[in-house]
Design a protein around this motif. Structure first.
Motif, PDB file in Angstrom:
ATOM      1  N   ARG A  54       0.893  -1.133  -0.063  1.00 15.25           N
ATOM      2  CA  ARG A  54      -0.067  -0.063   0.174  1.00 15.25           C
ATOM      3  C   ARG A  54       0.799   1.363   0.012  1.00 15.25           C
ATOM      4  N   THR A  55       2.187   1.239   0.694  1.00 18.12           N
ATOM      5  CA  THR A  55       2.862   2.508   0.764  1.00 18.12           C
ATOM      6  C   THR A  55       3.180   2.553  -0.784  1.00 18.12           C
ATOM      7  N   ASP A  80       2.291   1.631  -3.339  1.00 20.46           N
ATOM      8  CA  ASP A  80       0.998   2.039  -4.247  1.00 20.46           C
ATOM      9  C   ASP A  80       0.819   3.550  -4.261  1.00 20.46           C
ATOM     10  N   VAL A  81       0.811   4.109  -3.010  1.00 25.02           N
ATOM     11  CA  VAL A  81       0.581   5.516  -2.815  1.00 25.02           C
ATOM     12  C   VAL A  81       1.756   6.169  -3.560  1.00 25.02           C
ATOM     13  N   LYS A 109      -4.727  12.572   1.821  1.00 23.87           N
ATOM     14  CA  LYS A 109      -5.128  11.441   1.660  1.00 23.87           C
ATOM     15  C   LYS A 109      -5.140  10.613   3.103  1.00 23.87           C
ATOM     16  N   TYR A 122      -2.862  10.777   5.517  1.00 26.52           N
ATOM     17  CA  TYR A 122      -1.423  10.492   6.209  1.00 26.52           C
ATOM     18  C   TYR A 122      -0.983  11.649   6.903  1.00 26.52           C
ATOM     19  N   VAL A 169       2.977   6.270   5.997  1.00 30.42           N
ATOM     20  CA  VAL A 169       2.060   5.864   4.895  1.00 30.42           C
ATOM     21  C   VAL A 169       1.821   4.255   5.012  1.00 30.42           C
ATOM     22  N   SER A 170       0.641   3.995   5.232  1.00 26.08           N
ATOM     23  CA  SER A 170       0.127   2.648   5.511  1.00 26.08           C
ATOM     24  C   SER A 170       1.102   1.853   6.399  1.00 26.08           C
ATOM     25  N   GLY A 171       1.508   2.497   7.547  1.00 25.49           N
ATOM     26  CA  GLY A 171       2.321   1.713   8.398  1.00 25.49           C
ATOM     27  C   GLY A 171       3.702   1.955   8.394  1.00 25.49           C
ATOM     28  N   TRP A 172       4.270   2.401   7.185  1.00 31.48           N
ATOM     29  CA  TRP A 172       5.803   2.895   7.110  1.00 31.48           C
ATOM     30  C   TRP A 172       6.145   4.014   7.071  1.00 31.48           C
ATOM     31  N   GLU A 204      -1.099 -10.810  -1.492  1.00 36.66           N
ATOM     32  CA  GLU A 204      -1.196  -9.458  -1.860  1.00 36.66           C
ATOM     33  C   GLU A 204      -0.544  -9.234  -3.273  1.00 36.66           C
TER      34      GLU A 204
END
Length: 188
Positions: free
Chosen positions: A3-4, A6-7, A68, A70, A80-83, A113
């Motif tokens: 997801r990171t 992807d962002v 978004k 974040y 960003v999505s945990g990272w 995934e």
């Protein structure tokens, strides 16, 4: 991490950044044994980042990510999505070259995934950047690349010549009692 990434890929599509490449420990993981890291180092270029004073500003990135959802910061990075992602603007010719020559890879996240495409710095540019920065953890990373023979010696030598890092390289080899592969790969 999917997801990171992807962002980040969406940020390129949305023209927030021109391009990016993964650097640091995560990029090195593609070439050598993994090391512990707490963040994702992202080398970025973007068109309208300079302020009136000429200083680079990350405001477009921060504003975009905030829109978004974040907004959390951890150490030097935006989560960003945990990272925690540390955005590092191109700051010198070595950075610019490293970003231009980054390679596109598909990173397999997991069977459920799938994978995600990302730009990653080459082994030789990771090494040259580590040499230029010169922190203890950079010296360890350089040694790992050398011990695993996970780089192209000729390409690395050309990079350190172009960016005037030869003296640092000689000092590194002498300090850590490493055979200087430069002498066997250098073109006369």
């Amino acid at each position: 991490m999917k997801r990171t990434l992807d962002v980040l890929n969406q940020m390129v599509k949305d023209k927030i950044i021109e391009s990016y490449a993964i650097g640091g420990a995560i990029a090195a993981y593609n070439y050598i044994e993994p090391t512990l890291t707490e963040d994702l180092d992202i080398l970025v270029s973007f068109e309208h980042a300079a302020s009136a004073s000429g200083l680079m500003t990350l405001t477009p990135i921060v504003t975009y990510l905030a829109s978004k959802g974040y907004t959390e910061f951890r150490k030097e990075g935006i989560v960003v999505s945990g990272w925690p992602v540390q955005f590092l603007p191109v700051a010198n010719p070595l950075d610019a070259e490293a970003l231009n020559e980054a390679i596109k890879i598909d990173i397999e996240i997991s069977p459920s995934e799938g994978s995600v495409s990302a730009q990653v710095l080459t082994a030789e540019h990771i090494m040259a950047t580590a040499l230029a920065v010169g922190r203890p953890k950079d010296h360890i990373r350089l040694t790992q690349f050398i011990e695993m023979n996970a780089y192209d010696g000729t390409t690395f030598c050309e990079i350190i010549d172009r960016h005037e890092l030869r003296a640092k390289w000689v000092a590194f080899c002498a300090r850590f009692d490493i055979f200087d592969p430069y002498e066997t790969t250098r073109k006369p």
